[in-house]
Structure formats: C-alpha cells, structure tokens
Design a protein around this motif. Sequence first.
Motif, PDB file in Angstrom:
ATOM      1  N   UNK A 237      -1.919  -2.054  -3.118  1.00  0.00           N
ATOM      2  CA  UNK A 237      -1.289  -2.983  -2.181  1.00  0.00           C
ATOM      3  C   UNK A 237       0.169  -3.207  -2.548  1.00  0.00           C
ATOM      4  N   UNK A 238       0.436  -3.246  -3.855  1.00  0.00           N
ATOM      5  CA  UNK A 238       1.807  -3.437  -4.332  1.00  0.00           C
ATOM      6  C   UNK A 238       2.694  -2.259  -3.913  1.00  0.00           C
ATOM      7  N   UNK A 239       2.161  -1.046  -4.023  1.00  0.00           N
ATOM      8  CA  UNK A 239       2.937   0.141  -3.643  1.00  0.00           C
ATOM      9  C   UNK A 239       3.228   0.161  -2.146  1.00  0.00           C
ATOM     10  N   UNK A 240       2.276  -0.324  -1.351  1.00  0.00           N
ATOM     11  CA  UNK A 240       2.498  -0.385   0.101  1.00  0.00           C
ATOM     12  C   UNK A 240       3.627  -1.362   0.439  1.00  0.00           C
ATOM     13  N   UNK A 241       3.863  -2.321  -0.443  1.00  0.00           N
ATOM     14  CA  UNK A 241       4.944  -3.292  -0.247  1.00  0.00           C
ATOM     15  C   UNK A 241       6.288  -2.760  -0.746  1.00  0.00           C
TER      16      UNK A 241
END
Length: 230
Positions: free
Chosen positions: A22-26
């Motif tokens: 999820x962090x990478x998608x941000x």
Amino acid sequence: MVMTSPLKAEKRTTLGKGKSRALRREGKTPAIIYGDAKNPIAIAIDTRSINNELRKPGFLTRLYDLQLEEETVRVLPQDVAVHPVNDNAEHIDFLRVNENTKVTIEIPVSFINEENSPGIKRGGILNVTRYSIEVICPVANIPEKFDFDLTNLEIGDSIHFSNTQVDESVTPTITDRDFTIASIVAPSILTTDESETEETEGEEEDSEVETEETAEDQKEEKAEDKKEDS
C-alpha cells in the motif's frame, strides 16, 4: 572523502507485506534503520527521491542524513531490493553510523590514462580481475573509488592493489598478498580466431585439390577402359 547527502523520511507505525504494498502505491518506499546498538526504526521515503539517488554513482558508499521529523540520523545504505521490471527501489536497509563506526564495504575501481599505455596502443587488452575491492574503514574515510594509472604499462604488465593511493585508515580485507586488480594481455582470442580461419581455408583448398585430382583420375581410367575395349 565520503559524500554526505540529506534525504527526507517519515516513520512508519504499521508493518507487514500488505502495508508495504500500500505504501508503494502511494509513491513511497519502505526502509529500515538499524545498528549502533539502538532499536530499529521503520521508515518510508519518497520513491522518486530515492530512485534519483540510486541512479547516481556510489549510492552504497554515500552517507545520508535522514531527516526524521525533528531528528536527523546519519546512515549508510547496506542493501537495496529492486523491482525486477522497472528497477524501482522496493525496500532499503540503512545502517545507523556515528563518527567512530567502521564498516566493511566494496569500493569500485577505476582505470585512468589508458591512452598512455604502450601495451594497449599496440593492441593489448585490459583484463580486469577485480571491479571492486572490499575494505575496512571508518565511515568518515570511505573512498569514492580506487584509481589505477595505466601510464607506461606494456603487454604482460599487471596492476596490483599497491599501485593505488590509499588512506592509512583504509585496509583491504585481503592482507596476505598484494593482490592483482588487472593486467594487460595480448589479444590471444583474435590470434586464435585468425589461426582457425586460416586452417579452415587451408582445409577447404586441400579438399578442392583432392576433388580435382579424383575427377582427373576417373577421366583417365575411363579413357583407358575405352582403349582396351576398342
């Protein structure tokens, strides 16, 4: 000797593979800070910023001042996990360091003044044995690279670790010999290829001669048979 660069980061409070995805998608890259006898800190860094740093030479030998809210932590990159398709950083391990920290680190080698080597001018090839050298040194004295001068080197000459300038605080992990970095060798591969080509051409010529001689022998035998029949 070593470069120090600032880099903004933020602390992470949630961990796990799902949270990291999820962090990478941000647009952020998960990382961790460890070492110096302190508790690890999970952090996140702007992906674009860290990818820009990754594309600069010497990322793994550069010190960073990570700006974490009101705290600044000096670190050295230790390991980078990279996406297999887009080469973006997936995760980074940072080692927390201080002025007394010593590290074991790989330093790249560089060759200069190649145009001043008589051996290379005559067709010799620079055969590199080591593209990097593992050393132990204080973080304040991490070399950017080791330069090796090729001036006046002939075919058959070798370059050893002692041929570069090293700070007295920097020690190679190999200490039992003056190990070889590179050598200038004759272009034996080209010579071998040329010899094989000449041998192949010679075999083809011999084959053609044998074919011609066989054809002539057959003609003579037929002519003699006709004479005997008549």
